[in-house]
Design a protein around this motif. Sequence first.
Motif, short mmCIF file in Angstrom:
data_model
loop_
_atom_site.label_atom_id
_atom_site.label_comp_id
_atom_site.label_asym_id
_atom_site.label_seq_id
_atom_site.Cartn_x
_atom_site.Cartn_y
_atom_site.Cartn_z
N THR A 7 45.69 49.36 44.38
CA THR A 7 44.88 49.63 45.56
C THR A 7 43.59 48.81 45.50
O THR A 7 43.05 48.56 44.41
N LEU A 8 43.12 48.42 46.68
CA LEU A 8 41.85 47.72 46.83
C LEU A 8 41.15 48.28 48.05
O LEU A 8 41.73 48.26 49.14
N ALA A 9 39.96 48.82 47.86
CA ALA A 9 39.18 49.41 48.95
C ALA A 9 39.99 50.46 49.71
O ALA A 9 39.85 50.60 50.92
N GLY A 10 40.88 51.16 49.01
CA GLY A 10 41.70 52.18 49.62
C GLY A 10 43.00 51.70 50.22
O GLY A 10 43.82 52.52 50.64
N GLU A 147 37.88 42.02 49.23
CA GLU A 147 38.10 40.61 49.59
C GLU A 147 39.43 40.10 49.04
O GLU A 147 39.75 40.29 47.87
N ILE A 148 40.18 39.41 49.90
CA ILE A 148 41.41 38.71 49.52
C ILE A 148 41.15 37.22 49.71
O ILE A 148 40.81 36.78 50.81
N PHE A 170 47.90 36.44 39.91
CA PHE A 170 46.89 37.13 40.69
C PHE A 170 45.77 37.56 39.76
O PHE A 170 46.03 38.00 38.63
N LEU A 171 44.54 37.48 40.20
CA LEU A 171 43.42 38.09 39.51
C LEU A 171 42.95 39.26 40.36
O LEU A 171 42.66 39.09 41.55
N ILE A 172 42.86 40.44 39.75
CA ILE A 172 42.62 41.68 40.51
C ILE A 172 41.55 42.50 39.81
O ILE A 172 41.63 42.75 38.60
N ASP A 173 40.53 42.91 40.57
CA ASP A 173 39.60 43.92 40.08
C ASP A 173 39.28 44.87 41.23
O ASP A 173 39.95 44.87 42.26
N SER A 174 38.25 45.69 41.06
CA SER A 174 37.96 46.70 42.08
C SER A 174 37.28 46.13 43.32
O SER A 174 37.13 46.84 44.32
N ASP A 175 36.89 44.86 43.28
CA ASP A 175 36.25 44.22 44.43
C ASP A 175 37.16 43.27 45.19
O ASP A 175 37.05 43.14 46.41
N ARG A 176 38.04 42.60 44.48
CA ARG A 176 38.75 41.49 45.12
C ARG A 176 40.09 41.20 44.46
O ARG A 176 40.37 41.64 43.35
N VAL A 177 40.86 40.41 45.19
CA VAL A 177 42.07 39.78 44.66
C VAL A 177 41.96 38.29 44.92
O VAL A 177 41.62 37.87 46.04
N ILE A 178 42.23 37.49 43.92
CA ILE A 178 42.36 36.05 44.10
C ILE A 178 43.83 35.71 43.90
O ILE A 178 44.40 35.96 42.83
N LEU A 179 44.46 35.17 44.94
CA LEU A 179 45.89 34.89 44.90
C LEU A 179 46.18 33.59 44.17
O LEU A 179 45.39 32.63 44.23
N PRO A 180 47.34 33.51 43.50
CA PRO A 180 47.79 32.23 42.96
C PRO A 180 48.22 31.30 44.09
O PRO A 180 48.48 31.74 45.21
N ALA A 181 48.29 30.03 43.80
CA ALA A 181 48.83 29.08 44.77
C ALA A 181 50.31 29.37 44.98
O ALA A 181 51.06 29.56 44.01
#
Length: 228
Positions: A7-10, A147-148, A170-181
């Motif tokens: 989950t991210l931001a609910g 943020e995505i 994927f990099l995931i924390d409680s603020d954001r996800v950074i997607l792989p290419a």
Amino acid sequence: MDGYGFTLAGATLTALPSGALYWEARNLLCVSDMHLGKALRRARLGEPPLPPYETRDTLTRLESDLRRTGAATVICLGDSFDDSAAATALPDAEKLWIAKLQAGRRWIWIEGNHDPGPVDLGGAHMAELPVPPLCFRHIARAGQSGEISGHYHPKVRLALKGHSLSRPAFLIDSDRVILPAFGTYTGGLWSDDPILTGLMRAEALGVLTGAITHAVPMPRGVRAPQQS
């Protein structure tokens, strides 16, 4: 559904093995950094060639994810094409393929740093897209939440029993996800790069793509201080 759920931001999301992100409640599929037409661009600039099937391979994987999820909305999160000329130079068969994938769906091209989005293909073109409680943009911004983003092509490498394993992640924390290419032959930035360790919280995960997803604490070399 196969993948890593979180989950991210609910919002409940799934990181798919392909590198796409699925938001079931919105029936939304997001991919980043497809870099379609990379082989064509390299040939145009006289650079060492790549095998010419990279666009077809990327579109085949995207089509597979659309069939699996039945997504009604698709967000292409920037750098969908390797540059603006690559979008116009795609063979007609590949342009038609994209049009067929778009049919019956809401399709959004987010502006990237390599291209502003293809002007002669269907879909909406936006700098970023808020879909509360989330916001989709190409490049992460420090201090944001929900943020995505993409852009950095993150990769994770692990040492396992004397062998090295590396995967787009994927990099995931409680603020954001950074997607792989999502694109074929896109390279990447290791998760311990200072740019990524500076963006991600200390508890961040790396979710490796491949046949199955696998979540590990984000490798970061020297542990960075947690953001406030």
